[in-house]
Design a protein around this motif. Structure first.
Motif: not given
Length: 484
Positions: A1-3, A47-54, A459-462, A467-470
């Motif tokens: 995704m490039k959103s 990139d999770l639409q460039a949203r700050t993730a928790y 393993i998932y990191a937000v 910066s999105g989800m890795h």
């Protein structure tokens, strides 16, 4: 995704201006333009639409794996709808971890940071919830600070609202939902309570018909208690239930409190009281096994039980070869080390009424000049999924600008790092600032906020700084620890 990418290039330009003004800031930006890794590798990124993730939660739904990601408050464009939407919940298909596919964004409450969004998310299958529809999958999320919501996410591309829990709440945070019973511990700020966050216990076994059971908190937090009582100074952060116990953590940064609660007593209430659930001192004390106050410099963000650990070092001892442990993680809150160092602790709770700290783990600052990189440096949280692949063997810590740290906890007296992954900054990565001589000094830095694992072992990191989800996997000696 490039959103969202095209809208965020000004952030990198601003970072370049910061570099021109400060060689230290410039070094900080360039240090993270490339990933840094040891015994961990990146599989995929969204990139999770460039949203700050928790908070990320990963759920298997048939032959698919779906990641549900809660967001802090803010507002970003949604390329799928063409509209600006308040940050809420991202739903991402991670069946192929190398090619995560963004499915939908469910907007949250208006507001910035902790005040808006939909930070917390939990998911349960109708197969396990006692009174739910068998073929359904349900998501419990917070809605800003004002409500808790349950959504039908059986078709994750098209979630539908099932029910809402409101009641003049003033804050919400890190809930826990027992999928096997439907009992939920909702972190809220209830009317009249003297703390901004306490626990509201609900029966959500039928997601369409939430049933309130009781309010719970520390003595001194309840309505009508004297202002002089100490409990009002502590905010509940989040519980974790395992078996017949619930492990509560209060205050994430300083003046922490850890409680071990008898679950049955909490749910049934005090039988000797006229009203077993009335929040009196006696009723609030009744289910408590222990209340453990930390040092004033420590908090209790995550309290993860690790029960029945066989300690290899103690294998030849006649006694004490098996221990019950509690992994406690504090939260870093201030940028560029303007605070106490926050880290992970191991607490021996074999004798529940007498918990005892036995070790800690931290990332040495000099390993990456982390105090000068920008943003927060220090621990925040651990994974909570107790998949057998990692449980009581490895723990994964979110460490803000030090990324994700893999820690071997098989000997809880001597936890040791066996791997790490620090993502590269992206065009979306937001800056973090501190005041220097009355002016803002800002740097762009990775801010790995929360981590989770799925039952496949990924393993998932937000990231808190957009910066999105890795999605990661172990390699080398770290992988060998859990290899079948």
């Amino acid at each position: 995704m490039k959103s969202g990418t095209s809208a965020t290039f000004p952030k990198l330009f601003a970072a370049s201006l910061t570099c021109a003004a400060s060689l230290l800031a410039c070094a900080s930006v360039h240090a993270q333009e490339k990933e840094e890794a040891s015994n961990m590798q990146l599989l995929g990124h969204n990139d999770l639409q460039a949203r700050t993730a928790y908070q990320p939660t990963i759920q298997q739904q048939g032959d698919r794996w779906i990641a549900y990601v809660g967001h802090h408050g803010g507002k970003q464009p949604n390329p799928l709808t063409g509209k600006d939407e308040y940050n809420g919940t991202s739903i991402v298909d991670v069946t192929d971890p190398k090619a995560p596919r963004y499915l939908t964004h469910l907007p949250g409450e208006e507001g910035e940071g902790e005040a808006g969004g939909a930070q917390m998310v939990r998911v349960c299958s109708g197969k396990t919830l006692p009174h739910a529809e068998q073929g359904k999958v349900y998501m419990l999320r917070t809605f800003g600070g004002s409500a808790h919501e349950i959504w039908d996410v059986s078709a994750p591309e098209k979630p539908s609202l099932v029910s809402r829990i409101t009641g003049n709440l003033r804050d919400t945070h890190k809930n826990f939902w027992e999928c096997d019973t439907g009992i939920a511990y909702l972190i809220s700020g209830a009317p009249g309570w003297k703390t901004r966050r306490m626990t509201q216990v609900y029966d959500l076994s039928d997601p369409a018909k939430p049933r309130f059971i009781r309010n719970f908190g520390l003595v001194g937090q309840q309505p009508g208690s004297p202002d002089s009582l100490r409990g009002a100074d502590y905010d509940m952060h989040g519980p974790i239930r395992l078996g017949s116990r619930i492990y509560f953590g209060y205050n994430t940064f300083l003046n922490g409190v850890i409680q071990i609660i008898d679950r049955e007593k909490l749910l049934r209430g005090n039988p000797s009281a006229k009203d077993p659930f009335e929040p009196t001192d006696e009723n609030l004390t009744y289910p408590v096994i222990t209340t453990f106050y930390t040092s004033p410099r420590l908090g209790a963000h995550t309290t993860l039980p690790l029960l029945g650990m066989d300690i290899p070092e103690f294998a030849k001892n006649k006694e004490g070869r098996t221990r019950d442990m509690l992994l406690v993680v504090n939260e870093s809150l201030r940028n560029e080390c303007q605070e106490n160092r926050q880290m992970m602790y191991m607490v021996d709770i074999t004798t529940e009424t007498k918990p005892w700290g036995v070790s800690n783990f931290q990332v040495p600052e000099a390993n990456g000049n982390f105090c000068s990189r920008g943003g927060r440096f220090g621990s925040h949280s651990s994974n909570e999924n107790m998949t057998s692949k990692y449980h009581k063997k490895l723990i994964f810590l979110a460490y803000f600008n030090a990324g994700i740290r893999a820690v071997d906890i098989r000997d809880p007296w001597s936890p040791r790092e066996v791997g790490y992954y620090i993502p590269a900054v992206t065009p979306n990565t937001d800056k973090r600032c501190i005041k220097v001589d009355g002016a803002d000094r800002c740097k762009v830095a990775i801010q790995t906020n929360n981590v989770e694992t799925d039952d496949r072992g990924y393993i998932y990191a937000v990231d808190r700084a957009n910066s999105g989800m890795h999605i990661l996997d172990l390699t080398g000696p770290a992988r060998a620890i859990v290899q079948p």
